[in-house]
Design an enzyme around this catalytic site. Structure first.
Site, PDB file in Angstrom:
ATOM      1  N   TYR A 152     -44.257  38.250  54.153  1.00  8.67           N
ATOM      2  CA  TYR A 152     -45.209  39.345  53.981  1.00  8.67           C
ATOM      3  C   TYR A 152     -44.611  40.452  53.103  1.00  8.67           C
ATOM      4  O   TYR A 152     -45.258  40.951  52.180  1.00  8.67           O
ATOM      5  CB  TYR A 152     -45.603  39.893  55.358  1.00  8.67           C
ATOM      6  CG  TYR A 152     -46.726  40.907  55.327  1.00  8.67           C
ATOM      7  CD1 TYR A 152     -48.054  40.502  55.204  1.00  8.67           C
ATOM      8  CD2 TYR A 152     -46.454  42.270  55.427  1.00  8.67           C
ATOM      9  CE1 TYR A 152     -49.082  41.431  55.175  1.00  8.67           C
ATOM     10  CE2 TYR A 152     -47.484  43.205  55.409  1.00  8.67           C
ATOM     11  CZ  TYR A 152     -48.794  42.790  55.287  1.00  8.67           C
ATOM     12  OH  TYR A 152     -49.804  43.701  55.250  1.00  8.67           O
TER      13      TYR A 152
ATOM     14  N   LYS B 135     -45.952  41.581  49.456  1.00 10.13           N
ATOM     15  CA  LYS B 135     -46.424  42.946  49.159  1.00 10.13           C
ATOM     16  C   LYS B 135     -45.594  43.601  48.055  1.00 10.13           C
ATOM     17  O   LYS B 135     -46.115  44.398  47.275  1.00 10.13           O
ATOM     18  CB  LYS B 135     -46.427  43.786  50.436  1.00 10.13           C
ATOM     19  CG  LYS B 135     -47.478  43.350  51.457  1.00 10.13           C
ATOM     20  CD  LYS B 135     -48.864  43.259  50.856  1.00 10.13           C
ATOM     21  CE  LYS B 135     -49.978  43.161  51.875  1.00 10.13           C
ATOM     22  NZ  LYS B 135     -51.297  42.968  51.258  1.00 10.13           N
TER      23      LYS B 135
HETATM   24  N1  LIG Z   1     -53.560  46.422  59.132  1.00 14.77           N
HETATM   25  C1  LIG Z   1     -52.493  47.029  58.663  1.00 14.77           C
HETATM   26  O1  LIG Z   1     -51.771  47.747  59.375  1.00 14.77           O
HETATM   27  C2  LIG Z   1     -52.124  46.900  57.189  1.00 14.77           C
HETATM   28  C3  LIG Z   1     -51.114  47.706  56.647  1.00 14.77           C
HETATM   29  C4  LIG Z   1     -50.790  47.595  55.302  1.00 14.77           C
HETATM   30  C5  LIG Z   1     -51.485  46.700  54.492  1.00 14.77           C
HETATM   31  N2  LIG Z   1     -52.452  45.922  55.045  1.00 14.77           N
HETATM   32  C6  LIG Z   1     -53.156  44.991  54.144  1.00 14.77           C
HETATM   33  O2  LIG Z   1     -54.524  45.351  54.087  1.00 14.77           O
HETATM   34  C7  LIG Z   1     -55.334  44.189  53.884  1.00 14.77           C
HETATM   35  C8  LIG Z   1     -56.387  44.082  54.967  1.00 14.77           C
HETATM   36  O3  LIG Z   1     -55.739  44.031  56.231  1.00 14.77           O
HETATM   37  P1  LIG Z   1     -56.553  44.021  57.613  1.00 14.77           P
HETATM   38  O4  LIG Z   1     -55.608  44.488  58.651  1.00 14.77           O
HETATM   39  O5  LIG Z   1     -57.869  44.705  57.447  1.00 14.77           O
HETATM   40  O6  LIG Z   1     -56.744  42.441  57.787  1.00 14.77           O
HETATM   41  P2  LIG Z   1     -57.842  41.608  58.654  1.00 14.77           P
HETATM   42  O7  LIG Z   1     -57.119  40.407  59.161  1.00 14.77           O
HETATM   43  O8  LIG Z   1     -58.536  42.497  59.636  1.00 14.77           O
HETATM   44  O9  LIG Z   1     -58.902  41.159  57.542  1.00 14.77           O
HETATM   45  C9  LIG Z   1     -58.512  40.319  56.487  1.00 14.77           C
HETATM   46  C10 LIG Z   1     -59.758  39.655  55.917  1.00 14.77           C
HETATM   47  O10 LIG Z   1     -59.301  38.807  54.845  1.00 14.77           O
HETATM   48  C11 LIG Z   1     -59.984  37.570  54.954  1.00 14.77           C
HETATM   49  N3  LIG Z   1     -59.166  36.516  54.330  1.00 14.77           N
HETATM   50  C12 LIG Z   1     -57.983  36.002  54.752  1.00 14.77           C
HETATM   51  N4  LIG Z   1     -57.578  35.019  53.922  1.00 14.77           N
HETATM   52  C13 LIG Z   1     -58.519  34.924  52.937  1.00 14.77           C
HETATM   53  C14 LIG Z   1     -58.666  34.089  51.804  1.00 14.77           C
HETATM   54  N5  LIG Z   1     -57.776  33.134  51.511  1.00 14.77           N
HETATM   55  N6  LIG Z   1     -59.760  34.270  51.011  1.00 14.77           N
HETATM   56  C15 LIG Z   1     -60.694  35.214  51.309  1.00 14.77           C
HETATM   57  N7  LIG Z   1     -60.601  36.022  52.381  1.00 14.77           N
HETATM   58  C16 LIG Z   1     -59.531  35.881  53.194  1.00 14.77           C
HETATM   59  C17 LIG Z   1     -60.190  37.340  56.448  1.00 14.77           C
HETATM   60  O11 LIG Z   1     -61.245  36.416  56.708  1.00 14.77           O
HETATM   61  C18 LIG Z   1     -60.496  38.763  56.920  1.00 14.77           C
HETATM   62  O12 LIG Z   1     -61.892  39.045  56.871  1.00 14.77           O
HETATM   63  C19 LIG Z   1     -54.342  43.008  53.848  1.00 14.77           C
HETATM   64  O13 LIG Z   1     -53.986  42.726  52.519  1.00 14.77           O
HETATM   65  C20 LIG Z   1     -53.152  43.541  54.615  1.00 14.77           C
HETATM   66  O14 LIG Z   1     -51.978  42.854  54.285  1.00 14.77           O
HETATM   67  C21 LIG Z   1     -52.801  45.991  56.361  1.00 14.77           C
END
Ligand SMILES: NC(=O)c1ccc[n+]([C@@H]2O[C@H](COP(=O)([O-])OP(=O)(O)OC[C@H]3O[C@@H](n4cnc5c(N)ncnc54)[C@H](O)[C@@H]3O)[C@@H](O)[C@H]2O)c1
Length: 268
Positions: free
Chosen positions: A163, A167
């Site tokens: 991860y 990133k």
């Molecule tokens: N939640 C956190 O604390 C956090 C912090 C920093 C960065 N992020 C980043 O923010 C983004 C969203 O995170 P989140 O927590 O809302 O995630 P989440 O798991 O709630 O949602 C992710 C979405 O991406 C979709 N997805 C996964 N693989 C896919 C693919 N191959 N093709 C199309 N869609 C796909 C899933 O179906 C889901 O709807 C991610 O890139 C994550 O790495 C999250």
């Protein structure tokens, strides 16, 4: 800027009907941060397309945004599906949000299959969607791409090898594409959130895999980031208010990466 151009810009800001034909694509927009971003962009006047692995949920979420927004089934790691999603509208904005988490296992127990899967979704997915949507943006001479990096790509989070590498790779790709397309009217930026209070984070906390009070104390603002705060930063980077910004990795982390002292950063 010429006076006529300046006037057009002011009118577009003041009269939402002039902005109706702007299109935004949000990958992984059926859940969490992605849906908050889709909501913010819809409120800013974009026609939003949600492209997600879960097509039914994407369609339901697009319907929640109102008539005219669309939901698509799309696996961003599949070249043909990425091309089809990119061809579904003339996109002014692309948000590469779709992502998956790490196993959180100790390094010595991590499998190369799950390592490759995480890199594939984040890196190949962001690359493919940017290449395909960017193609139209470069042709039209305008566009804004916003990628989701993370504090995991800027610091070292133990057990999160794939991860963190993904990133950090997204940050590198952001800078590379930003420089390549800067002269073609296409801006490329990223946001780097700290822990965001999503349903998933709450679930991990309930399962004892995340300690929320410790996280709050480690964060200078003393709390987790809200999805709407990430969405507001994305909407800003998408907008003409950020016309001078490209190749930036904007932390939305409540001071997480700024903090270098010993002990807690706040009372939590
Ligand atoms: N939640 C956190 O604390 C956090 C912090 C920093 C960065 N992020 C980043 O923010 C983004 C969203 O995170 P989140 O927590 O809302 O995630 P989440 O798991 O709630 O949602 C992710 C979405 O991406 C979709 N997805 C996964 N693989 C896919 C693919 N191959 N093709 C199309 N869609 C796909 C899933 O179906 C889901 O709807 C991610 O890139 C994550 O790495 C999250």
């Amino acid at each position: 800027m010429r006076e006529e151009q300046f006037q057009q810009k002011c009118e577009a800001v003041l009269r939402p009907e002039l902005r109706k034909e702007r299109h935004a694509l949000v990958t992984g927009g059926a859940e969490g941060i992605g849906f908050a971003i889709a909501t913010a962009l819809a409120a800013a006047g974009y026609w939003v397309t949600i492209a997600d692995l879960d097509g039914d949920k994407a369609a339901a979420r697009a319907a929640e945004l109102g008539e005219g927004h669309q939901g698509l089934s799309c696996d961003i790691t599949d070249e043909a599906q990425a091309m089809a999603a990119a061809a579904s509208a003339p996109f002014d904005v692309l948000v590469n949000n779709a992502g998956i988490g790490d196993t959180h296992l100790p390094t010595l127990e991590q499998s190369v299959e799950s390592f490759r899967k995480v890199l594939d979704v984040h890196l190949a997915g962001t690359f493919l969607m940017s290449r395909e949507v960017g193609r139209g943006m470069v042709e039209r001479g305008a566009g804004s791409i916003i990628n989701l990096s993370s504090i995991a790509g800027l610091t070292g989070l133990p057990k999160r090898n794939a991860y963190g590498a993904a990133k950090a790779g997204i940050a590198a790709m952001t800078r590379a594409m930003a420089c390549e397309w800067a002269g073609k009217g296409v801006r490329v930026n990223a946001v780097a959130p700290a822990f965001v209070e999503t349903a998933l984070v709450r679930k991990l906390a309930e399962a004892g895999r995340l300690d929320l009070p410790t996280l709050r104390r480690r964060t200078p603002i003393g709390r987790l980031i809200q999805a709407e705060e990430v969405a507001a930063a994305v909407a800003f980077l998408a907008s003409s208010a950020a016309s001078g910004i490209t190749g930036a990795i904007l932390p939305v982390d409540g001071g997480w990466t700024a903090f270098g002292d010993f002990g807690d950063a706040s009372a939590g």
